[in-house]
Design an enzyme around this catalytic site. Structure first.
Site, PDB file in Angstrom:
ATOM      1  N   ASP A 180       7.390  -5.461   0.501  1.00 53.45           N
ATOM      2  CA  ASP A 180       6.091  -5.028   1.014  1.00 53.45           C
ATOM      3  C   ASP A 180       6.200  -3.648   1.633  1.00 53.45           C
ATOM      4  O   ASP A 180       7.202  -3.322   2.284  1.00 53.45           O
ATOM      5  CB  ASP A 180       5.586  -6.026   2.054  1.00 53.45           C
ATOM      6  CG  ASP A 180       4.221  -5.628   2.587  1.00 53.45           C
ATOM      7  OD1 ASP A 180       3.262  -5.625   1.794  1.00 53.45           O
ATOM      8  OD2 ASP A 180       4.128  -5.297   3.783  1.00 53.45           O
ATOM      9  N   HIS A 196       3.127  -6.207  -1.959  1.00 58.71           N
ATOM     10  CA  HIS A 196       1.887  -6.140  -1.187  1.00 58.71           C
ATOM     11  C   HIS A 196       0.673  -6.677  -1.934  1.00 58.71           C
ATOM     12  O   HIS A 196      -0.258  -7.186  -1.331  1.00 58.71           O
ATOM     13  CB  HIS A 196       1.620  -4.691  -0.766  1.00 58.71           C
ATOM     14  CG  HIS A 196       0.656  -4.561   0.379  1.00 58.71           C
ATOM     15  ND1 HIS A 196       0.995  -4.876   1.673  1.00 58.71           N
ATOM     16  CD2 HIS A 196      -0.639  -4.151   0.422  1.00 58.71           C
ATOM     17  CE1 HIS A 196      -0.045  -4.662   2.468  1.00 58.71           C
ATOM     18  NE2 HIS A 196      -1.045  -4.231   1.732  1.00 58.71           N
TER      19      HIS A 196
END
Length: 569
Positions: free
Chosen positions: A264, A293
């Protein structure tokens, strides 16, 4: 969902419910209620991505699913977005609006007066900003995939701009903004929206990032919409302060459940937020999967690797309370139900991480892991990566960095889809370039676990007064495929043309290098379009650039190495 959760119930939805903020601006929300009269614990999400979008509503926590299991759920368009009034300026009003909305939600018919907040990314940050303001009715938060220090992952990293996400995000959110704000006929509005979409498609095709200087790129601003903040902060220095969490954790008194992904873009911010709250003694949990993400990067396969079905965030009962939704609902129920909190004992293992390579979930007592020990592997001449110590007499490694031909971003901790999807990808194309220095270990005889924060230290110099240093850790499989784990960048603003020690923060990972695999380190000077290019002149505000000749030392007096947090089997 766990078998212990309440049986599903019918759900009613009230649309566009108005909430008046302290300055008279009206924000609107959709309210999901279980059947019956309540009172119910209340969950709140505040987002700029359209509260009516069903794709977003199932992202991390589905409000209908939560309502079926006994929660009242409020999903609000933030100021200036879609059904809500006011000016759209990212982050500027979220502290005050967050406080006012929490107190409004606590007074809604059916609420039991206790409010928890949830959501990832931007609406993870809206939770922190509201919690910093300390609304009395806020009782818990579960921020996912969100930052702590905006200059370390959101707006910038190591002194370089997070350039790619700023343009991508500005155009993606800009289409909806233009559709609402452009005055004129339907045809004029359609043309304005079409111009935004055309520019977005050019980005998706890899065009539109080339403008120099980077901070003056007009790809977003020409449509009258704001970028995420990387470009605006050149003229509006207060922008990072609007969304900063770092340094303000003491003001957050509510329990917090932190959710992140090893790929992420805001991984380290998630970890830093957890560490800060745990150090304060606040009830806190941490859950980190192998995720990126985007929604697509939350289930197997992720990037070009398969981690197994249990690696998925949603729909798989991989945790004590089911999937990530079940874990969040159990967390919030603990603090939003009046009689629950006093009955709970502190968690002995509040940290749950997915260990890649071994591809399994593991519970831990703390983060960082107390049993991890730092181990240095040294970069050597000829591309060696050696445990123990640097070799005396090794000659420097040199390469040329040309800003006109930067190293392309391939996978990693990015929000650049569809240009560049996030996650682990074979780095073969990157490693074939002459401006990427590759250092590789011998095949491992035994597995090696690396769990924690990774850094690279270089003794290096450039022909340019200012330049960038980029480093990356990869796991090389026996078949030769080389998969990225973590990376980082450091911008040397001045004095890069003198020998110096350079420390690059690669953030964190958890990966077992299996027997027969090799460790690999990349060293280069760019990763574009993720980070803006260093022009090698010392003046990023000018479009002029120069070619730089880079030198990495790795002798005994000037060693260059990667420092790994190694966990014994």
């Amino acid at each position: 969902m766990s078998a212990s959760t309440p049986p599903p119930a019918a759900v009613t939805v009230e649309l566009d419910v108005p909430a008046r903020m302290r300055d008279g601006v009206t924000l609107r929300a959709n309210v999901y209620r279980p059947s019956g009269t309540g009172p119910w614990p209340t969950l709140l999400a505040r987002l700029p991505y359209r509260k009516d979008d069903p794709r977003l509503m199932s992202f991390w926590l589905d409000p209908i699913e939560a309502a079926r299991h006994g929660f009242m759920v409020v999903v609000q368009d933030t100021r200036g977005r879609f059904a809500s009034e006011g000016e759209w300026l990212p982050f500027r009003y979220e502290r005050e609006d967050g406080y006012d909305t929490v107190e409004w939600a606590a007074r809604l018919p059916g609420s039991n007066g206790r409010v928890g907040m949830y959501g990832p990314s931007y609406f993870g940050n809206t939770q922190w900003l509201a919690a910093i303001e300390q609304p009395p009715s806020l009782a818990s938060i579960s921020p996912a995939c969100t930052w702590s220090e905006p200059l370390d992952g959101l707006l910038a990293r190591g002194g370089a701009l997070e350039f790619g996400v700023s343009l991508h995000w500005g155009l993606e959110t800009g289409a909806g903004h233009v559709a609402l704000k452009v005055e004129g006929s339907d045809e004029e509005r359609a043309r304005a929206v079409g111009a935004v979409l055309d520019d977005y498609d050019r980005l998706a095709a890899g065009r539109g990032y080339e403008h120099l200087p980077a901070h003056e790129s007009t790809v977003v601003s020409r449509h009258g919409v704001p970028d995420l903040g990387s470009l605006r902060m050149a003229t509006e220095p207060d922008v990072p302060a609007w969304c900063r969490v770092a340094g303000q954790h003491e003001r957050v008194t509510v329990p917090s459940f932190h959710i992140g992904g090893w790929y992420d873009i805001f991984l380290q911010g998630t970890l830093d937020n957890y560490v800060a709250m745990a150090a304060l003694g606040r009830p806190s949990r941490l859950l980190v999967g192998p995720w990126g993400h985007e929604p697509e990067a939350l289930s197997d396969p992720i990037g070009e690797l398969r981690f197994g079905i249990r690696a998925g965030a949603l729909g798989v009962p991989a945790h004590p309370h089911g999937d990530v939704t079940g874990e969040q609902l159990a967390w919030h129920r603990r603090y939003l139900t009046p009689d629950a909190a006093p009955q709970q004992e502190p968690d002995e293992t509040p940290v749950r991480i997915f260990v890649m390579g071994r591809n399994e979930w593991r519970d831990e007592r703390a983060w960082p892991l107390e049993r991890a020990r730092e181990e240095r592997w040294f970069l050597g001449a000829g591309g060696d990566l050696l445990p123990g110590a640097a070799r005396d007499g090794d000659e420097p490694t040199t390469f040329v960095y040309d800003p006109a031909d930067p190293v392309p971003t391939v996978g990693g901790h990015v929000v650049l889809k569809p240009t560049v999807p996030s996650g682990p990808f074979d780095q073969a194309g990157v490693e074939a370039r002459e401006d990427v220095c590759v250092f590789t270990s011998e095949p491992l005889r035994e597995e090696l676990e690396v769990t924690g924060r990774v850094r690279v230290v270089l003794h290096a110099e450039s022909s340019a007064p200012s330049t960038d240093w980029v480093a990356r850790l990869c796991d090389v499989h026996p078949d030769g495929r080389s998969f990225n784990l973590c990376d980082g960048i450091l911008r040397v603003v001045e004095g890069a043309d003198a020998p110096r020690r350079v420390e690059i923060d690669l953030w964190s990972t958890s990966n077992v290098f299996l027997a027969g695999h090799r460790l690999r380190v990349h060293v280069t000077s760019s990763s574009f379009p993720r980070w803006d290019r260093n022009l090698n002149t010392g003046d990023q505000r000018d479009a002029r650039f120069e070619v730089a000749r880079q030198r990495i030392h790795h002798d005994a007096e000037r060693p260059s190495y990667i420092e790994l947090p190694v966990v014994a089997s």
